[in-house]
Each structure stands twice: as C-alpha cells, then as structure tokens.
Design a protein around this motif. Sequence first.
Motif, PDB file in Angstrom:
ATOM      1  N   TYR A  68     115.544  97.526  32.733  1.00 13.78           N
ATOM      2  CA  TYR A  68     115.392  97.419  34.214  1.00 13.78           C
ATOM      3  C   TYR A  68     116.666  97.296  34.641  1.00 13.78           C
ATOM      4  N   THR A  69     116.914  97.501  35.995  1.00  9.65           N
ATOM      5  CA  THR A  69     118.052  97.260  36.750  1.00  9.65           C
ATOM      6  C   THR A  69     117.661  96.730  38.117  1.00  9.65           C
ATOM      7  N   ASP A  70     118.245  95.560  38.297  1.00 11.72           N
ATOM      8  CA  ASP A  70     118.211  94.673  39.464  1.00 11.72           C
ATOM      9  C   ASP A  70     119.552  95.223  40.693  1.00 11.72           C
ATOM     10  N   ALA A  71     119.179  95.344  41.606  1.00 13.88           N
ATOM     11  CA  ALA A  71     120.184  95.468  42.692  1.00 13.88           C
ATOM     12  C   ALA A  71     120.186  94.197  43.560  1.00 13.88           C
ATOM     13  N   LEU A  72     120.940  93.172  43.294  1.00 14.91           N
ATOM     14  CA  LEU A  72     120.935  91.986  43.808  1.00 14.91           C
ATOM     15  C   LEU A  72     121.308  91.886  45.494  1.00 14.91           C
ATOM     16  N   ARG A  73     120.652  91.146  46.169  1.00 16.12           N
ATOM     17  CA  ARG A  73     120.561  91.078  47.609  1.00 16.12           C
ATOM     18  C   ARG A  73     120.558  92.432  48.262  1.00 16.12           C
ATOM     19  N   PHE A  74     119.658  93.216  47.706  1.00 16.45           N
ATOM     20  CA  PHE A  74     119.565  94.517  48.168  1.00 16.45           C
ATOM     21  C   PHE A  74     118.905  94.596  49.540  1.00 16.45           C
ATOM     22  N   PHE A  75     117.996  93.503  49.793  1.00 18.13           N
ATOM     23  CA  PHE A  75     117.218  93.458  51.086  1.00 18.13           C
ATOM     24  C   PHE A  75     117.817  92.181  51.828  1.00 18.13           C
ATOM     25  N   GLY A  76     118.986  91.651  51.375  1.00 21.72           N
ATOM     26  CA  GLY A  76     119.657  90.375  52.013  1.00 21.72           C
ATOM     27  C   GLY A  76     118.968  89.200  51.320  1.00 21.72           C
ATOM     28  N   GLY A  77     118.844  88.207  52.045  1.00 27.13           N
ATOM     29  CA  GLY A  77     118.420  86.957  51.354  1.00 27.13           C
ATOM     30  C   GLY A  77     119.349  85.930  52.013  1.00 27.13           C
ATOM     31  N   GLY A  78     119.039  84.463  51.533  1.00 26.04           N
ATOM     32  CA  GLY A  78     119.847  83.332  52.088  1.00 26.04           C
ATOM     33  C   GLY A  78     120.842  82.872  51.006  1.00 26.04           C
ATOM     34  N   GLY A  79     121.669  82.136  51.427  1.00 25.30           N
ATOM     35  CA  GLY A  79     122.649  81.090  50.489  1.00 25.30           C
ATOM     36  C   GLY A  79     123.742  81.798  50.397  1.00 25.30           C
ATOM     37  N   ASN A  80     124.768  81.580  49.438  1.00 23.25           N
ATOM     38  CA  ASN A  80     125.984  82.125  49.270  1.00 23.25           C
ATOM     39  C   ASN A  80     126.111  83.101  48.297  1.00 23.25           C
ATOM     40  N   ALA A  81     125.209  83.219  47.582  1.00 18.17           N
ATOM     41  CA  ALA A  81     125.208  84.035  46.244  1.00 18.17           C
ATOM     42  C   ALA A  81     125.705  85.586  46.719  1.00 18.17           C
ATOM     43  N   ARG A  82     126.299  86.343  45.820  1.00 17.31           N
ATOM     44  CA  ARG A  82     126.782  87.504  46.466  1.00 17.31           C
ATOM     45  C   ARG A  82     126.129  88.706  45.554  1.00 17.31           C
ATOM     46  N   GLY A  83     126.071  89.697  46.332  1.00 19.58           N
ATOM     47  CA  GLY A  83     125.350  90.990  45.694  1.00 19.58           C
ATOM     48  C   GLY A  83     125.610  92.333  46.274  1.00 19.58           C
ATOM     49  N   ILE A  84     124.872  93.526  46.161  1.00 15.20           N
ATOM     50  CA  ILE A  84     125.301  94.722  46.519  1.00 15.20           C
ATOM     51  C   ILE A  84     125.607  94.572  48.033  1.00 15.20           C
ATOM     52  N   ARG A  85     124.991  93.744  48.941  1.00 11.87           N
ATOM     53  CA  ARG A  85     125.305  93.810  50.279  1.00 11.87           C
ATOM     54  C   ARG A  85     126.491  93.065  50.972  1.00 11.87           C
ATOM     55  N   ASN A  86     127.335  92.399  49.839  1.00 15.20           N
ATOM     56  CA  ASN A  86     128.106  91.309  50.545  1.00 15.20           C
ATOM     57  C   ASN A  86     129.255  91.363  49.363  1.00 15.20           C
ATOM     58  N   HIS A  87     129.573  92.465  48.942  1.00 20.69           N
ATOM     59  CA  HIS A  87     130.793  92.568  48.045  1.00 20.69           C
ATOM     60  C   HIS A  87     130.635  91.639  46.699  1.00 20.69           C
ATOM     61  N   GLY A  88     129.609  91.673  46.316  1.00 20.16           N
ATOM     62  CA  GLY A  88     129.438  90.887  44.738  1.00 20.16           C
ATOM     63  C   GLY A  88     129.096  91.656  43.647  1.00 20.16           C
ATOM     64  N   SER A  89     128.166  91.200  42.859  1.00 19.38           N
ATOM     65  CA  SER A  89     127.875  92.033  41.620  1.00 19.38           C
ATOM     66  C   SER A  89     126.788  93.016  42.288  1.00 19.38           C
ATOM     67  N   PRO A  90     127.181  94.290  42.251  1.00 16.90           N
ATOM     68  CA  PRO A  90     125.873  95.048  42.625  1.00 16.90           C
ATOM     69  C   PRO A  90     124.691  95.234  41.875  1.00 16.90           C
ATOM     70  N   LEU A  91     124.902  95.122  40.296  1.00 16.23           N
ATOM     71  CA  LEU A  91     123.776  95.550  39.695  1.00 16.23           C
ATOM     72  C   LEU A  91     123.811  94.550  38.462  1.00 16.23           C
ATOM     73  N   PHE A  92     122.558  94.228  38.023  1.00 14.88           N
ATOM     74  CA  PHE A  92     122.358  93.601  36.756  1.00 14.88           C
ATOM     75  C   PHE A  92     121.322  94.580  35.937  1.00 14.88           C
ATOM     76  N   MET A  93     121.878  94.757  34.586  1.00 18.70           N
ATOM     77  CA  MET A  93     120.886  95.882  33.860  1.00 18.70           C
ATOM     78  C   MET A  93     120.799  95.340  32.597  1.00 18.70           C
ATOM     79  N   GLU A  94     119.549  95.401  31.956  1.00 18.63           N
ATOM     80  CA  GLU A  94     119.131  95.113  30.652  1.00 18.63           C
ATOM     81  C   GLU A  94     118.258  96.526  29.979  1.00 18.63           C
ATOM     82  N   ILE A  95     119.003  96.889  29.004  1.00 17.88           N
ATOM     83  CA  ILE A  95     118.103  97.845  27.971  1.00 17.88           C
ATOM     84  C   ILE A  95     117.960  97.467  26.887  1.00 17.88           C
ATOM     85  N   GLU A  96     116.625  97.938  26.317  1.00 16.30           N
ATOM     86  CA  GLU A  96     116.183  97.459  24.852  1.00 16.30           C
ATOM     87  C   GLU A  96     115.627  98.696  24.168  1.00 16.30           C
TER      88      GLU A  96
END
Length: 233
Positions: A29-57
């Motif tokens: 699976y691949t997660d695009a963090l804060r793809f739709f925004g969200g609250g708090g100070n955590a950073r993701g794809i929309r605010n210059h943070g870690s754009p993706l989290f991935m796990e493959i098995e």
Amino acid sequence: MARQSRFPVLLTQEYETFARKGAFDFYGYTDALRFFGGGGNARGIRNHGSPLFMEIEPRLSFDKLTGALGRLKSGASLTTTFMTWVVTAPIWYMGLDTDIVTGLPVGLPVNVYAKYQWENYGAANEVSWDGYRLKVKYVVPMSDLWGGKLSYAGFTNVDRGSDLGVLPNRTSYSIASSHILSLNYSHWRYAFAARYFHNGGQWEDGAGLNVGKGDFNMKSTGQGYYRVAGYNF
C-alpha cells in the motif's frame, strides 16, 4: 512554557494492492499523507512534509512448493517486507511467517522478522541489523449485515532489541496494535479502526525534545482512531 505534543487529525489517500500467482503473492500500500488536508501541525504531501509512506510485502510460500506442514497452514513461508518513508529512513524486515490452523473460521498469521536499518540521521542503529519484530495478525468473519460482510481484523507488532535504546529519549522496544471493524461489499468497504501504541517510533513517552520550534514533551504512548471508506477495483 513547555507544550505537549499530540497526534493530529489527518486526511490521507491510500492505494492498496494484492496479487497472487502460484507460490508467490504480493501485498502493498501507499499512503499520501494530508492529501485532503486535515488539522494539526503534521506535515505531508500538501505542506512540504513527507509526501508518501509505502509498505510492500512480497512472499514465497514454501508449502505451495512442498506441501503444508501439519498445523502450520503456510508451512513457514518466507516473507520479505520493505517499509520506507520516501524522504526519511528506510527499514527492511525479513523473516518467516506461518498461518496457524485454529479449527475455527479465524485467520491467525504469525511472523518473526529480523530488521535492517539503512541511513537514520547518524543514529546508533543505522546501516546495520537492528533487533527483531514479532507480528501477529487476526482475521475473524462475523456476519452478514446490510447486504455486506462484517468482519474484525487487526495486528500487533512487538519490536525489541534495537540499538536506539542507548540514545537519550529513545527505547529499544515498541508496540503497535490495530483493531479494525470492517463492512465489505463487492466494491465498497467501510471500516473503523482503533490503534494502541507504546513508545511509538521507539521514542520514550514523555521525553523532553526540541526540534527548533520550542520545547515539548513527546507523547508516544496512547491510542488513536480512524475511519476508512474505500473502493475495490
């Protein structure tokens, strides 16, 4: 005044895939963090943070090559799991897993992994084998509901033996346990999940930290909740 860190509300887009061919199967699976925004100070794809989290098995099943071994349904299958943050430190888990036959309509896979840590900002455990993970999964079909299938699933990870334990504010062990109630249709899936974490990320709960924006105390033990709406192609 010291401020207490907290886990924010995040809105995440996730793509999940599964495939099987003979003795080989693949999950990821691949997660695009804060793809739709969200609250708090955590950073993701929309605010210059870690754009993706991935796990493959990827997995090679020994029992499909040689036949099942007694009550070990998957006969000590060889499993390799690769987990990475795109812009931070990659981790590789490699080990054995088996599906224990319970005699009930319950799935109970058990995994034991060795952990290899690549670069980790100069930490004591980087570029080395660094402890191990015990992972227990559970899948319980429950009943038909509203035209769909209701089920309970989850997993518990126990990580121990990491060299991070020699550093201030870090620990050699951590626990994460997720519990998911899911309603599945042919294409749509709706779920509610609860997660408990202890020393999450191998940070010591209550540790005093400063990452350039003032002093705060790490909250790495507690619980979180999330809701899921998904579509199966």
